[in-house]
Enzyme design. Structure first.
Site, PDB file in Angstrom:
ATOM      1  N   LYS A  10      32.203  41.447  25.521  1.00  0.00           N
ATOM      2  CA  LYS A  10      33.109  41.258  26.655  1.00  0.00           C
ATOM      3  C   LYS A  10      34.528  41.719  26.307  1.00  0.00           C
ATOM      4  CE  LYS A  10      31.115  37.926  29.000  1.00  0.00           C
ATOM      5  NZ  LYS A  10      30.707  36.567  29.325  1.00  0.00           N
TER       6      LYS A  10
ATOM      7  N   LYS B  27      30.371  27.076  61.936  1.00  0.00           N
ATOM      8  CA  LYS B  27      29.411  26.434  61.032  1.00  0.00           C
ATOM      9  C   LYS B  27      28.006  26.984  61.288  1.00  0.00           C
ATOM     10  CE  LYS B  27      27.556  21.995  59.723  1.00  0.00           C
ATOM     11  NZ  LYS B  27      27.425  20.579  60.045  1.00  0.00           N
TER      12      LYS B  27
ATOM     13  N   ASN C  35      31.721  26.418  41.235  1.00  0.00           N
ATOM     14  CA  ASN C  35      31.133  26.014  39.951  1.00  0.00           C
ATOM     15  C   ASN C  35      31.836  24.767  39.430  1.00  0.00           C
ATOM     16  OD1 ASN C  35      33.463  26.813  38.238  1.00  0.00           O
ATOM     17  ND2 ASN C  35      32.987  28.827  39.099  1.00  0.00           N
TER      18      ASN C  35
ATOM     19  N   PRO D 169      36.070  41.075  42.471  1.00  0.00           N
ATOM     20  CA  PRO D 169      36.718  41.906  41.442  1.00  0.00           C
ATOM     21  C   PRO D 169      36.864  41.109  40.154  1.00  0.00           C
ATOM     22  CG  PRO D 169      38.326  41.120  43.046  1.00  0.00           C
ATOM     23  CD  PRO D 169      36.973  40.720  43.562  1.00  0.00           C
ATOM     24  N   ASP D 170      36.872  41.804  39.024  1.00  0.00           N
ATOM     25  CA  ASP D 170      37.141  41.140  37.747  1.00  0.00           C
ATOM     26  C   ASP D 170      38.665  41.116  37.568  1.00  0.00           C
ATOM     27  OD1 ASP D 170      37.611  40.679  34.900  1.00  0.00           O
ATOM     28  OD2 ASP D 170      35.433  40.887  34.708  1.00  0.00           O
ATOM     29  N   ILE D 171      39.248  39.915  37.716  1.00  0.00           N
ATOM     30  CA  ILE D 171      40.715  39.779  37.700  1.00  0.00           C
ATOM     31  C   ILE D 171      41.268  40.210  36.352  1.00  0.00           C
ATOM     32  CG2 ILE D 171      42.628  38.144  37.902  1.00  0.00           C
ATOM     33  CD1 ILE D 171      40.742  36.412  39.678  1.00  0.00           C
TER      34      ILE D 171
ATOM     35  N   ASP E   9      31.467  35.029  40.464  1.00  0.00           N
ATOM     36  CA  ASP E   9      31.135  36.451  40.336  1.00  0.00           C
ATOM     37  C   ASP E   9      30.866  37.097  41.692  1.00  0.00           C
ATOM     38  OD1 ASP E   9      31.378  36.674  37.563  1.00  0.00           O
ATOM     39  OD2 ASP E   9      29.440  35.680  37.284  1.00  0.00           O
TER      40      ASP E   9
ATOM     41  N   LYS F  73      36.129  44.601  28.629  1.00  0.00           N
ATOM     42  CA  LYS F  73      37.276  44.287  29.488  1.00  0.00           C
ATOM     43  C   LYS F  73      38.597  44.750  28.865  1.00  0.00           C
ATOM     44  CE  LYS F  73      34.857  40.360  31.523  1.00  0.00           C
ATOM     45  NZ  LYS F  73      34.955  39.414  32.641  1.00  0.00           N
TER      46      LYS F  73
HETATM   47  O1  C5P Z   1      32.254  38.238  32.461  1.00  0.00           O
HETATM   48  P1  C5P Z   1      32.594  36.790  32.345  1.00  0.00           P
HETATM   49  O2  C5P Z   1      32.733  36.111  33.678  1.00  0.00           O
HETATM   50  O3  C5P Z   1      31.753  36.016  31.407  1.00  0.00           O
HETATM   51  O4  C5P Z   1      34.039  36.837  31.662  1.00  0.00           O
HETATM   52  C1  C5P Z   1      34.804  35.705  31.522  1.00  0.00           C
HETATM   53  C2  C5P Z   1      36.262  36.072  31.452  1.00  0.00           C
HETATM   54  O5  C5P Z   1      36.598  37.010  32.479  1.00  0.00           O
HETATM   55  C3  C5P Z   1      37.120  34.880  31.707  1.00  0.00           C
HETATM   56  O6  C5P Z   1      38.322  35.054  30.982  1.00  0.00           O
HETATM   57  C4  C5P Z   1      37.345  34.957  33.198  1.00  0.00           C
HETATM   58  O7  C5P Z   1      38.524  34.297  33.595  1.00  0.00           O
HETATM   59  C5  C5P Z   1      37.412  36.439  33.460  1.00  0.00           C
HETATM   60  N1  C5P Z   1      36.931  36.838  34.782  1.00  0.00           N
HETATM   61  C6  C5P Z   1      37.793  37.363  35.715  1.00  0.00           C
HETATM   62  N2  C5P Z   1      37.327  37.765  36.955  1.00  0.00           N
HETATM   63  C7  C5P Z   1      36.020  37.660  37.256  1.00  0.00           C
HETATM   64  C8  C5P Z   1      35.124  37.132  36.307  1.00  0.00           C
HETATM   65  C9  C5P Z   1      35.609  36.717  35.086  1.00  0.00           C
HETATM   66  O8  C5P Z   1      38.990  37.456  35.445  1.00  0.00           O
HETATM   67  N3  C5P Z   1      35.596  38.052  38.448  1.00  0.00           N
END
Ligand code: C5P
Length: 408
Positions: free
Chosen positions: A339, A288, A210, A307-309, A278, A343
């Site tokens: 959010k 390739k 991105n 994973p959501d870090i 995501d 989270k």
């Molecule tokens: O759910 P969204 O991506 O909009 O949330 C944004 C927040 O979550 C940001 O602080 C981003 O760094 C964190 N994030 C994360 N891991 C992901 C997606 C988002 O830590 N896979």
């Protein structure tokens, strides 16, 4: 001692028997988090080798004013500007005399003249030399100019005399040096920040990513370091230079970013400013990918969620204070508040990326801070650097109240 974190101490060593204690002093200062560079007088090198102090400080020792190699590496004016504190230990009677006269006849005295940083000296000499009227007159002069004088202590001396003139212990000097600095808003805190995009490999030459520039996260790292924190910055692929006094860990993918963030814990504060992808391709193709098998039929890429870090770290039992970002294009505040809850965050920083001139790749931003009690604080459009300082200020004041309530 926490005040020494990230501070730059220029340690001057002059030629007295106490110079052997300077080795220990370098260690103490570095253990307390300071960066140390050493300058030795010619006479000091008769008492302790530059190699010892180079090994302990981790930097070449500076000695001669007219050494072309040293000047090329870091010139004396640059070194003078670099210092947050000039500390001379031991300071001999001769060195005090030369400082009092404002001489610049060697590198150390020249640096003292050229530096605007505070100056502290730890005198060390024979008791009769210390008591001598000339030395006492020089001491008065130096103190009158605002030079801080650490010690000397009294006791048995190397020459067998007993009396004042012993250099203080390195641990005492380090403690007094730390008192020269004010406490920053985040002194003593470890701050973890992630920034930039992630890249998810499709094959050896292609990836999904991105447009995140990482500018906001880098500005936050700089502001946190300025506020006295020890900062770990986990950065995705970005084109930015590391802010001073920040420890940077470079990563590429979301999984690498997660591993690096988890490895940097424990932290007091985690700011997740990274634009983590995501989804990632289910696997990275070993070679390739070719167009041929698909032709004009199009192709399908199978993706799996990353994973959501942030949510992961926010769910730990011993979690840092967690701050997330919410970049939205509409219903910004309600999505952001949502959010924050989902989270389990302490604060979310909402920004409207649909507004012109702010957000992703620009130098400016405007945000709204939302905390757990859904209290809102709007920060109007400003440069990302200015905004970062304001954000760090707001976060630090909340961190402070959290700790205060825990203590009472
Ligand atoms: O759910 P969204 O991506 O909009 O949330 C944004 C927040 O979550 C940001 O602080 C981003 O760094 C964190 N994030 C994360 N891991 C992901 C997606 C988002 O830590 N896979």
């Amino acid at each position: 001692m926490q005040r020494l974190v990230n501070k730059r101490v220029l340690l001057g060593v002059s030629g007295g028997i106490a110079a052997y204690k300077s080795a220990e002093l370098v260690r103490r200062l570095r253990d307390a988090g300071a960066e140390v560079r050493v300058v030795m007088t010619q006479a000091a090198r008769e008492f302790i080798t530059p190699l010892t102090l180079q090994a302990l400080s981790g930097h070449p020792v500076h000695g001669d004013l007219l050494d072309p190699a040293a000047e090329a590496a870091m010139g004396h004016i640059e070194l003078a500007r670099w210092a947050d504190l000039v500390l001379i230990a031991p300071a001999t009677a001769d060195l005090m005399a030369r400082l009092a006269q404002g001489r610049g006849d060697d590198l150390l005295t020249t640096l003292v003249l050229a530096s605007d940083a505070p100056l502290a000296i730890a005198p060390a000499m024979n008791q009769a030399m210390w008591r001598d009227q000339a030395t006492q007159a020089n001491l008065d002069l130096l103190q009158g100019r605002g030079v801080r004088v650490f010690g000397p202590g009294a006791g048995e001396q190397a020459c067998g005399d007993v009396g004042p003139g012993r250099m203080l212990d390195p641990s005492e000097i380090a403690l007094l040096a730390s008192d020269c600095f004010e406490r920053g808003l985040l002194t003593g805190k470890h701050v973890l920040i992630n920034a930039g995009p992630t890249r998810e490999a499709i094959d050896p030459v292609r990836y999904i990513s991105n447009h995140s520039s990482g500018k906001m996260g880098f500005a936050l790292a700089e502001a946190a370091a300025e506020a006295g924190a020890r900062v770990t910055l986990v950065a995705g692929p970005v084109n930015l230079t590391t802010p001073p006094r920040v420890t940077r860990v470079d990563v590429t993918s979301a999984l690498e970013m997660q591993a690096a963030c988890e490895a940097a814990l424990p932290a007091d504060l985690f700011i997740a400013s990274a634009a983590v992808a995501d989804y990632r391709p289910v696997a990275c193709a070993p070679n390739k990918l070719k167009k041929e098998p698909h032709g004009n039929h199009g192709m399908t890429l199978e993706l799996v969620p990353n994973p959501d870090i942030l949510a992961g770290i926010a769910s730990h039992a011993l979690r840092p204070w967690c701050v997330g970002f919410a970049a939205e294009t509409h219903d910004v505040l309600s999505y952001a508040a949502d959010k924050l809850k989902r989270k389990n965050l302490d604060m979310i920083i909402a920004n409207d990326v649909s507004a012109p001139g702010i957000g992703f790749n620009s130098d400016d931003n405007a945000v709204t801070l939302i905390d757990r009690s859904l209290q809102q604080q709007q920060l109007p459009m400003a440069s990302k650097n200015q905004l970062a300082r304001q954000i760090i200020g707001h976060i630090a004041s909340r961190l402070g109240t959290v700790e205060a309530t825990h203590h009472h």
